[in-house]
Design a protein around this motif. Structure first.
Motif, mmCIF file in Angstrom:
data_model
loop_
_atom_site.group_PDB
_atom_site.id
_atom_site.type_symbol
_atom_site.label_atom_id
_atom_site.label_comp_id
_atom_site.label_asym_id
_atom_site.label_seq_id
_atom_site.Cartn_x
_atom_site.Cartn_y
_atom_site.Cartn_z
ATOM 1 N N ARG A 1 -4.220 -2.586 -0.328
ATOM 2 C CA ARG A 1 -3.494 -2.215 -1.537
ATOM 3 C C ARG A 1 -2.438 -1.159 -1.236
ATOM 4 N NH1 ARG A 1 -8.782 -1.619 -5.477
ATOM 5 N NH2 ARG A 1 -9.005 -3.838 -5.997
ATOM 6 N N ARG A 2 -1.272 -1.328 -1.833
ATOM 7 C CA ARG A 2 -0.213 -0.333 -1.671
ATOM 8 C C ARG A 2 -0.634 0.996 -2.275
ATOM 9 N NH1 ARG A 2 5.290 -3.759 -3.243
ATOM 10 N NH2 ARG A 2 5.129 -5.325 -1.546
ATOM 11 N N ARG A 3 -1.403 0.941 -3.351
ATOM 12 C CA ARG A 3 -1.859 2.167 -3.998
ATOM 13 C C ARG A 3 -2.696 3.007 -3.039
ATOM 14 N NH1 ARG A 3 -5.573 0.922 -8.863
ATOM 15 N NH2 ARG A 3 -7.014 0.473 -7.168
ATOM 16 N N THR A 4 -3.562 2.354 -2.280
ATOM 17 C CA THR A 4 -4.406 3.073 -1.330
ATOM 18 C C THR A 4 -3.565 3.777 -0.279
ATOM 19 O OG1 THR A 4 -6.219 1.494 -1.627
ATOM 20 C CG2 THR A 4 -6.258 2.839 0.362
ATOM 21 N N TRP A 5 -2.602 3.068 0.278
ATOM 22 C CA TRP A 5 -1.754 3.659 1.306
ATOM 23 C C TRP A 5 -0.840 4.729 0.729
ATOM 24 C CZ3 TRP A 5 -2.789 3.367 6.203
ATOM 25 C CH2 TRP A 5 -3.571 2.303 6.668
ATOM 26 N N ALA A 6 -0.420 4.554 -0.507
ATOM 27 C CA ALA A 6 0.403 5.585 -1.147
ATOM 28 C C ALA A 6 -0.384 6.883 -1.294
ATOM 29 C CB ALA A 6 0.889 5.097 -2.509
ATOM 30 N N MET A 7 -1.656 6.768 -1.673
ATOM 31 C CA MET A 7 -2.487 7.967 -1.810
ATOM 32 C C MET A 7 -2.742 8.615 -0.460
ATOM 33 S SD MET A 7 -5.220 7.115 -4.862
ATOM 34 C CE MET A 7 -5.973 5.717 -4.006
ATOM 35 N N LEU A 8 -2.962 7.815 0.580
ATOM 36 C CA LEU A 8 -3.189 8.377 1.909
ATOM 37 C C LEU A 8 -1.933 9.071 2.433
ATOM 38 C CD1 LEU A 8 -5.306 5.549 3.589
ATOM 39 C CD2 LEU A 8 -6.099 7.769 2.746
ATOM 40 N N LEU B 1 -8.149 19.595 -6.147
ATOM 41 C CA LEU B 1 -7.435 18.668 -7.031
ATOM 42 C C LEU B 1 -7.034 17.366 -6.345
ATOM 43 C CD1 LEU B 1 -6.069 17.979 -9.715
ATOM 44 C CD2 LEU B 1 -4.041 19.214 -8.918
ATOM 45 N N PHE B 2 -6.330 17.449 -5.231
ATOM 46 C CA PHE B 2 -5.713 16.248 -4.653
ATOM 47 C C PHE B 2 -6.747 15.238 -4.161
ATOM 48 C CE2 PHE B 2 -2.493 19.600 -4.174
ATOM 49 C CZ PHE B 2 -1.441 18.998 -4.852
ATOM 50 N N LEU B 3 -7.734 15.684 -3.410
ATOM 51 C CA LEU B 3 -8.753 14.752 -2.936
ATOM 52 C C LEU B 3 -9.586 14.184 -4.087
ATOM 53 C CD1 LEU B 3 -9.929 16.368 0.424
ATOM 54 C CD2 LEU B 3 -8.579 14.289 0.108
ATOM 55 N N PRO B 4 -10.065 15.005 -5.040
ATOM 56 C CA PRO B 4 -10.774 14.428 -6.186
ATOM 57 C C PRO B 4 -9.923 13.452 -6.990
ATOM 58 C CG PRO B 4 -11.216 16.768 -6.059
ATOM 59 C CD PRO B 4 -10.146 16.473 -5.049
ATOM 60 N N LEU B 5 -8.617 13.687 -7.037
ATOM 61 C CA LEU B 5 -7.727 12.767 -7.744
ATOM 62 C C LEU B 5 -7.746 11.390 -7.097
ATOM 63 C CD1 LEU B 5 -5.506 12.322 -9.903
ATOM 64 C CD2 LEU B 5 -3.840 13.072 -8.192
ATOM 65 N N THR B 6 -7.648 11.354 -5.772
ATOM 66 C CA THR B 6 -7.666 10.058 -5.088
ATOM 67 C C THR B 6 -9.035 9.390 -5.196
ATOM 68 O OG1 THR B 6 -8.254 11.082 -2.959
ATOM 69 C CG2 THR B 6 -5.922 10.835 -3.456
ATOM 70 N N ILE B 7 -10.094 10.189 -5.117
ATOM 71 C CA ILE B 7 -11.445 9.634 -5.243
ATOM 72 C C ILE B 7 -11.650 9.077 -6.651
ATOM 73 C CG2 ILE B 7 -13.908 10.147 -5.163
ATOM 74 C CD1 ILE B 7 -12.371 10.127 -2.467
#
Length: 291
Positions: free
Chosen positions: A36-43, A94-100
């Protein structure tokens, strides 16, 4: 075949589960997640956190006083390995919990929203196995996101600042090799810290067919837990909050190595895994899947 033939929890008890179906399902889940592009965008966004931090410090003309800014920030110019440590402190609230929250909230609700959940249940894997696979995918993403942050911080720190033996919080000095090992240990600590939130997100995802709602609710739960953790009147509750030990990885930068916070954090996360895993199981196995 009507939905009533495959959707009730009790209707699948007589269907033999093909050996290896769970591993096939897990492989498919991981493949879909990381395509997913969303996954790579978050990474990519996670990887940019230490990059932006290091560039800002490098371009700054002022010198930070000890204790000014986020922990370890004043040591970045002295040793680039502290970029990863500082980025971890900045990212975990914030950032890691947001992606999780995005990944975990999408586990079940995302399939329901797309109308693919009932087709997944047609495969002889079972609802419990599907839950386990979905959670494994979210947990793996937690590990990958944390490692991405650690590796990015180490590389950009080495590129922009001098690298050498690290002076720990206890005043002792360790080699670059040992400091890299401790960075990986910190990444493991943060990954464990996010396991409870991942399970909460999975449970919330079983409650709705709207993935955005599940994502938002998971993120809100994370924010609320951190707010409760800073209210002195609720000090009796703090040790039981899944976010209470999130910043305890600083104990890994002492000599001798202090793993007490790691153990306490792991116990709390296991408790959340057990409670919200049971709630997710109870909800999902009795849920009528209509989409």
């Amino acid at each position: 075949m009507s939905s009533s033939d495959v959707l009730p929890a009790t209707s699948r008890s007589d269907i033999p589960i093909r050996r290896g179906a769970g591993w096939d399902l897990l492989g498919s889940e991981i493949s879909v997640l990381f395509r997913r592009r969303r996954t790579w965008a978050m990474l990519v966004a996670v990887a940019l956190i230490p990059v932006l931090l290091a560039v800002a410090v490098r371009l700054s003309s002022s010198t930070l006083a000890p204790g000014e800014g986020p922990p370890f920030l004043d040591r970045v110019t002295q040793n680039g390995l502290f970029v990863g440590f500082t980025a971890m402190v900045v990212a975990i609230p914030l950032f890691l919990p947001l992606t999780i929250g995005v990944v975990a909230g999408d586990t079940i609700a995302g399939e329901a929203g797309l109308g693919t959940l009932r087709y997944l249940l047609v495969a002889p894997a079972g609802r419990v196995r599907l839950l386990l696979v979905k959670y494994a995918g979210a947990a793996l993403f937690s590990l990958v996101a944390t490692l991405t942050l650690t590796v990015s911080g180490t590389l950009i720190g080495a590129a922009l600042f001098p690298v050498g033996p690290v002076t720990l919080l206890s005043g002792d000095t360790i080699s670059v090799t040992e400091s890299l090992w401790r960075s990986l240990l910190m990444a493991a600590y943060v990954t464990v810290s996010l396991l409870g939130l991942s399970m909460i997100g999975l449970f919330i995802s079983t409650l709705t067919d709207v993935p955005v709602g599940a994502m938002a609710a998971t993120i809100v739960v994370s924010v609320v837990a951190q707010i409760l953790d800073v209210i002195p009147q609720l000090s009796w509750l703090h040790p039981w909050l899944f976010s209470h030990y999130w910043l305890g990885f600083a104990d890994l930068l002492r000599q001798p190595l202090d793993l007490s916070s790691f153990g306490q954090n792991a116990i709390v996360q296991v408790c959340y895994l057990a409670v919200f895993g049971a709630l997710a199981y109870s909800r999902f196995v009795t849920k009528d899947i209509l989409s």
